[in-house]
Enzyme design. Sequence first.
Site, mmCIF file in Angstrom:
data_model
loop_
_atom_site.group_PDB
_atom_site.id
_atom_site.type_symbol
_atom_site.label_atom_id
_atom_site.label_comp_id
_atom_site.label_asym_id
_atom_site.label_seq_id
_atom_site.Cartn_x
_atom_site.Cartn_y
_atom_site.Cartn_z
ATOM 1 N N ALA A 34 0.861 -1.194 0.000
ATOM 2 C CA ALA A 34 0.000 0.000 0.000
ATOM 3 C C ALA A 34 0.896 1.243 0.000
ATOM 4 C CB ALA A 34 -0.957 -0.004 1.190
ATOM 5 N N LEU A 35 1.819 1.255 -0.933
ATOM 6 C CA LEU A 35 2.889 2.263 -0.914
ATOM 7 C C LEU A 35 2.353 3.670 -1.156
ATOM 8 C CD1 LEU A 35 5.681 0.400 -2.932
ATOM 9 C CD2 LEU A 35 5.180 0.317 -0.473
ATOM 10 N N HIS A 39 6.871 5.901 1.583
ATOM 11 C CA HIS A 39 7.689 4.738 1.226
ATOM 12 C C HIS A 39 8.615 5.080 0.051
ATOM 13 C CE1 HIS A 39 3.925 2.662 2.750
ATOM 14 N NE2 HIS A 39 4.850 2.095 3.493
ATOM 15 N N ARG A 189 -2.943 4.405 6.514
ATOM 16 C CA ARG A 189 -4.215 4.498 7.238
ATOM 17 C C ARG A 189 -5.025 5.736 6.857
ATOM 18 N NH1 ARG A 189 -4.245 1.513 12.257
ATOM 19 N NH2 ARG A 189 -2.422 0.194 12.239
#
Length: 284
Positions: A34-35, A39, A189
């Site tokens: 879920a880059l 990241h 999130r």
Amino acid sequence: MKPEIVRTLRALREAVAGWKRRGESVGVVPTMGALHEGHLSLVRRAVEDCDRVIVTLFVNPKQFNDKKDLEAYPRTEEEDRELLRPLGPDILYVPDAGEVYPEGFATTVSVGRVSEGLCGDFRPGHFDGVATVVAKLFLQTAADKAFFGEKDYQQLQVVRRMARDLDIPVEVVGCPTIREEDGLAMSSRNRRLSPEDRATAAVLPQTLMAAAESIESGADPTGAIGTARQRLRDAGFEPVEYLELRGADDLAPMTQLDRPARLLVGAWLGNVRLIDNVPVTPLN
Ligand code: PAF
């Protein structure tokens, strides 16, 4: 085409052995996928610093204390690979659970002190899960350098301590938190916030930064933290799990700004738990 997807430890070790024979340095960026831009900033830094770069993608069941949270965690391997392509890492290592925790796996890496308090109080077992998987990923990749975001500051200290204590020959590099335009720290999130909560979420970094500035200018930390907690509650953060001043290196609780510190917060907004932290530096 880069990054090559590697799913087995055997194939990973073959690739790394070839690089090491040629004297090339290896960097690793551990992720759960879920880059986002946070990241990607780590990957860019790794590509700059190392001859070869491995990005790992493994949603680690051992660090989730809530089964629903694990199930809801976004799995976006194809999109992640696309995002990585222009950055040029060599391998995207996507092991399945059996490759990381084979049948009969019975070892837990547990780091004392720095994993106590803060998130450690509210996510029992979380840092054991993180330390265990990161130890495995360090040993599997045999990386010379590993890149972690300061956004998860307690995690960074846990990983540093673990590598030092276990004599794993890897340099753990902490990289600055990447923020949205309004200051919210990037996190997988954030996409779970409702539009209304997303607008409110910026109050978290704003409050943290204001409290840090006021402590740096000489305000009593306990008073400044009390004011900040109230501001968060008034904005709708409930509960504010912790908001604390801790030593920047050892995460020991501090009541006076007599050395470099970190102000760290964990708080819920709607049904999303947000964390953040900022440096607090004595002015003289
Ligand atoms: O920060 C994360 O995404 C995870 O905790 C990590 C370091 C990849 C270990 O699973």
